[in-house]
Every structure is written in structure tokens, then in C-alpha cells.
Design an enzyme around this catalytic site. Sequence first.
Site, mmCIF file in Angstrom:
data_model
loop_
_atom_site.group_PDB
_atom_site.id
_atom_site.type_symbol
_atom_site.label_atom_id
_atom_site.label_comp_id
_atom_site.label_asym_id
_atom_site.label_seq_id
_atom_site.Cartn_x
_atom_site.Cartn_y
_atom_site.Cartn_z
ATOM 1 N N LYS A 22 107.256 -35.257 41.312
ATOM 2 C CA LYS A 22 107.066 -33.790 41.232
ATOM 3 C C LYS A 22 106.415 -33.299 42.524
ATOM 4 C CE LYS A 22 103.219 -32.348 39.045
ATOM 5 N NZ LYS A 22 102.301 -31.482 39.809
ATOM 6 N N ARG A 121 89.882 -24.599 43.297
ATOM 7 C CA ARG A 121 91.143 -24.745 44.035
ATOM 8 C C ARG A 121 91.366 -23.627 45.068
ATOM 9 N NH1 ARG A 121 94.547 -27.967 40.832
ATOM 10 N NH2 ARG A 121 95.677 -28.472 42.726
HETATM 11 C C1 EPZ Z 1 97.750 -31.672 45.549
HETATM 12 O O1 EPZ Z 1 97.044 -30.512 45.169
HETATM 13 C C2 EPZ Z 1 98.484 -32.141 44.311
HETATM 14 N N1 EPZ Z 1 99.429 -31.106 43.880
HETATM 15 C C3 EPZ Z 1 97.472 -32.438 43.194
HETATM 16 O O2 EPZ Z 1 98.209 -32.969 42.096
HETATM 17 C C4 EPZ Z 1 96.505 -33.505 43.692
HETATM 18 O O3 EPZ Z 1 95.519 -33.725 42.694
HETATM 19 C C5 EPZ Z 1 95.843 -33.033 44.995
HETATM 20 O O4 EPZ Z 1 96.848 -32.698 45.970
HETATM 21 C C6 EPZ Z 1 94.937 -34.099 45.601
HETATM 22 O O5 EPZ Z 1 95.683 -35.256 45.858
HETATM 23 C C7 EPZ Z 1 100.610 -30.993 44.525
HETATM 24 O O6 EPZ Z 1 100.902 -31.727 45.461
HETATM 25 C C8 EPZ Z 1 101.538 -29.933 44.025
HETATM 26 P P1 EPZ Z 1 94.290 -30.400 47.992
HETATM 27 P P2 EPZ Z 1 96.384 -29.580 46.313
HETATM 28 O O7 EPZ Z 1 94.547 -29.136 48.742
HETATM 29 O O8 EPZ Z 1 97.186 -29.614 47.549
HETATM 30 C C9 EPZ Z 1 90.015 -28.518 48.570
HETATM 31 C C10 EPZ Z 1 98.863 -33.177 39.879
HETATM 32 O O9 EPZ Z 1 98.202 -33.690 38.978
HETATM 33 N N2 EPZ Z 1 90.707 -27.414 49.262
HETATM 34 O O10 EPZ Z 1 94.661 -31.688 48.630
HETATM 35 O O11 EPZ Z 1 96.091 -28.253 45.692
HETATM 36 C C11 EPZ Z 1 90.341 -28.577 47.090
HETATM 37 O O12 EPZ Z 1 89.510 -27.701 46.358
HETATM 38 C C12 EPZ Z 1 98.189 -32.245 40.852
HETATM 39 O O13 EPZ Z 1 100.080 -33.420 40.100
HETATM 40 C C13 EPZ Z 1 89.951 -26.413 49.860
HETATM 41 O O14 EPZ Z 1 88.716 -26.425 49.825
HETATM 42 O O15 EPZ Z 1 95.010 -30.324 46.586
HETATM 43 C C14 EPZ Z 1 90.082 -30.025 46.760
HETATM 44 O O16 EPZ Z 1 88.697 -30.207 46.571
HETATM 45 C C15 EPZ Z 1 96.813 -31.848 40.385
HETATM 46 N N3 EPZ Z 1 90.588 -25.386 50.493
HETATM 47 C C16 EPZ Z 1 90.500 -30.768 48.035
HETATM 48 O O17 EPZ Z 1 90.506 -29.776 49.066
HETATM 49 C C17 EPZ Z 1 91.962 -25.337 50.559
HETATM 50 O O18 EPZ Z 1 92.502 -24.388 51.167
HETATM 51 C C18 EPZ Z 1 91.876 -31.395 47.974
HETATM 52 O O19 EPZ Z 1 92.777 -30.400 47.535
HETATM 53 C C19 EPZ Z 1 92.707 -26.365 49.946
HETATM 54 C C20 EPZ Z 1 92.057 -27.394 49.318
#
Ligand code: EPZ
Length: 422
Positions: A22, A121
Site C-alpha cells: 500500500k 502528524r
Molecule cells: C509513512 O507515514 C507511512 N504512510 C506510515 O504508515 C508510517 O508509519 C510512517 O511513514 C513511518 O514509517 C505512508 O507511507 C502512506 P513520516 P508518514 O512523515 O510519511 C514527523 C501505515 O500503517 N513529521 O515519515 O506520514 C511525524 O509526525 C502508515 O501504513 C513531521 O514532524 O510518516 C512522525 O513523527 C501509518 N513533520 C515522523 O516525522 C512532517 O512534515 C515520521 O513521519 C512530516 C512528518
Amino acid sequence: MDCLEITGGASLNGKLIVSGAKNAALPILAATILSKNPVAIANLPNVADIRTFLKLLELLGGGYVKENEIFTIDASKIACVVAAYDIVKTMRASILVLGPLLARYGECRVSLPGGCAIGQRPVDLHLKAMEKMGANISIEEGYIHAKAPRGLKGATIVFDKISVTGSENAVMAAALAKGKSEIVNCAKEPEVVQLCETIAKSGVKIDGIGGDAIEIEGTGGEAPNIPPIRVIPDRIEAGTYLCAAAITNGSLTLERVEPRHMTAVTDKLRQMGFAFEFGADTIRILKSAQIRPVEIVTAEYPGFPTDMQAQMMALATQAEGNSAIEERLFENRFMHVGELARMGAKIALRGNTATISGKTKLIGADVMATDLRASSALVLAALAASGKARIHRIYHLDRGYERMEEKLRAIGAQIERKKEPN
Ligand code: EPZ
């Protein structure tokens, strides 16, 4: 609404085919917005989030045809560049249209995704990346209004934190920017790598794919031709089913997986006492006489994936001794703890660390799914529990697992999907 009714105790054995990932498919669907030609995609998983993203592309003016399991997406007729709140609120990965729409059309409005069960998020890193490439970003009534009327220009983008979809948005925007971009502290997940490889195969020059820093020579607005793609296997679905066999003392062969993407998970399962047989695209997990406790700290790839944290917590309830799991990526990704406790699990929380006492006898009960991976942990616990469990609100599960009850039933689980009594 549906629920899953599971009578635990059966050990799961046999073979299971893993679906497409996905989290690889979503950015690839977004990247079709960049493409001059229709894009043929194979191995798209049939899960709710993919159906939602296809609907979003249609709302934007795109379209698709499905023939023999191949989806051909034609985004060339996109006329609307507004990703509306009512669809974005159902799937936060809709933010992935920000980069491509801005790069291709010079302007877009994308609803802020808002928070979700596992955390606030934010998308600040996505917006900073767009601004570094010359976009003008404003937030208006809950929408990101992004403008780059003269197109985006290449820039050096340093991510303060590693962000999977933030990196993906930056890669897609940089692909059409004018000049060279460098993306530093870029996410290295296999799903990010497949997106980069897909864009590179369309003729965009990308160096350093899979590393901390990648360089992209943008086309200056010229839409590339994206060739046919086959979505990589879902390493999280695969890990979830390895845990299903492990928690029920079964022996299971997964087919159509990429073992190289699962090292962090198979290493931890090996530490817990499980042995494996690896093939080119298969993994077989063997029964273990005893399950040893484990220590896990979630991290960005290639570290232990946060998306497997809940599943391993369920398994740890069956280990002989205390395990510890520290969640370092999300501030609220322990919603499954309370529900596992309803089935008898003994889990203590201190800050972002959970201590799981093992071995505890699990008893089937009514439990509530709260987010995608938490719901899969409840399924795992129910498979090992005595008696009957009912898991409610499994629309969370349907977002990311294709036909889970069919796949589990085929390897010996007693599981039924039922309509919630209204
Ligand atoms: C991706 O989410 C995945 N989703 C998530 O999978 C996964 O848990 C996550 O990466 C971490 O591996 C998809 O790929 C569609 P991040 P994403 O941006 O990109 C912070 C599932 O179960 N952050 O890597 O949204 C954030 O709060 C889902 O399939 C900021 O602070 O995650 C988090 O603490 C759930 N500012 C960390 O970074 C931002 O602008 C990592 O988030 C973006 C993120």
C-alpha cells in the site's frame, strides 16, 4: 460496519501470497500526475486506501481502466487542482498529491490532513520543501494553498526529520523543477526507493537512490513518460503474517515477498527464537519450541519499522519473560495496549516505552480497533487467545490489509467477518 469474529487456538500453517505494498502504491499513484502518458500499474493491493486514492485522482479529473489486474491511470486530463477536505480527512496520504500537482500545474489547494489516532502528524516538512523550491505557501481555511506560477526551481532541501511522504513529495516536485535539487536526510524505505526508481525510469536523472542524500536533475516542467510498474511486495503485511504463524506456533511460507526488505523484522523474530528458510521471493518461518522476550526500538528504515510495533507487542505477550518496546516515531502509537489488556495482556507504559510481561494467557473478548496496525495486533492476539474474540471497527484494518480473513482462513484460522449488530 463490520467486525471480525475469531476463535483462537488453531496453529496457522501452509502458504500465503503477500499483496503489493500500500505504501509503495500510494506515491506511485500520485506520481501518475507527473506523467505525460497513461501509466500501467501491476500488483496494486485491493485495500480501502488504494480505492480512496483512485477516487481522489478521479475527483481531480483523472481516470483509470482495469484490465487483468493491471490498472492504467490516465492523469493527463486533470482539470481540478483541489484535494478536498472530505476525501483528505479519510486518508492522510492524500497529501502526496501536493508535490505533483504543484510541479505540473503551478498551483493547487490540498486540505490539511489533520491528525490521526497515532499522532498529530504535521506536514510542515512537506511545506518547507515546496517553499525551498520557490513555492508560495499559505494556509487558508484548513487548506494548503500552494503556488509556483513560474514553476519550481531546483534547491537543496534538508529534512530536519526523516519523513517518508515528505521525501516522496519532495522527489516528485523536484522531478519537474528547473535545475538540480539535492534532498538531504531523505527517507530510505523501499517504498521511497521504488518511487525514485520509477521516476528515474521515466528519464529523470536521479543519483543516490536509497541513500541519505539524493540528487535530481529536474525536467523544467516537461512531463516525463512513466513506464509500466509492478508494485513491490508489502513488507508490513508480510511481517504481520509471520507474526500470525509465530503467535500460533505454526509454520508458514510467504510467497511473492522481498526478503531483503524484511531484515529488521526477521532479525527480531530470530532473537525471539524463530528460524527461517529464505528463497528469492519466499520466506518460511519455522515453529519455535519457546518464544524468548525481545527489546525493540522503532526507527526509520533500515531500522525496526514502527508499522510492525503493535504486531510484535501482541507476539511478545507469549514470550517467556519481559519484553520492552520503545516507539520513537509517533507520540501516540500505543492505542492497542488497552485493547490487548482486555484480552489479558499485562503491559506497562512509561512514556514511549511499553514493558510486556510474558507469558500471559490471552482470553477472547470484545475489542476495538483504533488504527490500521493496532487492529492487526488485535487479530494476532485473538488468534492466540482461548475462546472467541470480536474485533470492532475493522474499517481500520481494511485500509491496509487485503482480504485478511480469507488469507488467514486459508491457513487454518477460525475467523469470520460479520455485520455489527446495529
Ligand atoms: C509513512 O507515514 C507511512 N504512510 C506510515 O504508515 C508510517 O508509519 C510512517 O511513514 C513511518 O514509517 C505512508 O507511507 C502512506 P513520516 P508518514 O512523515 O510519511 C514527523 C501505515 O500503517 N513529521 O515519515 O506520514 C511525524 O509526525 C502508515 O501504513 C513531521 O514532524 O510518516 C512522525 O513523527 C501509518 N513533520 C515522523 O516525522 C512532517 O512534515 C515520521 O513521519 C512530516 C512528518
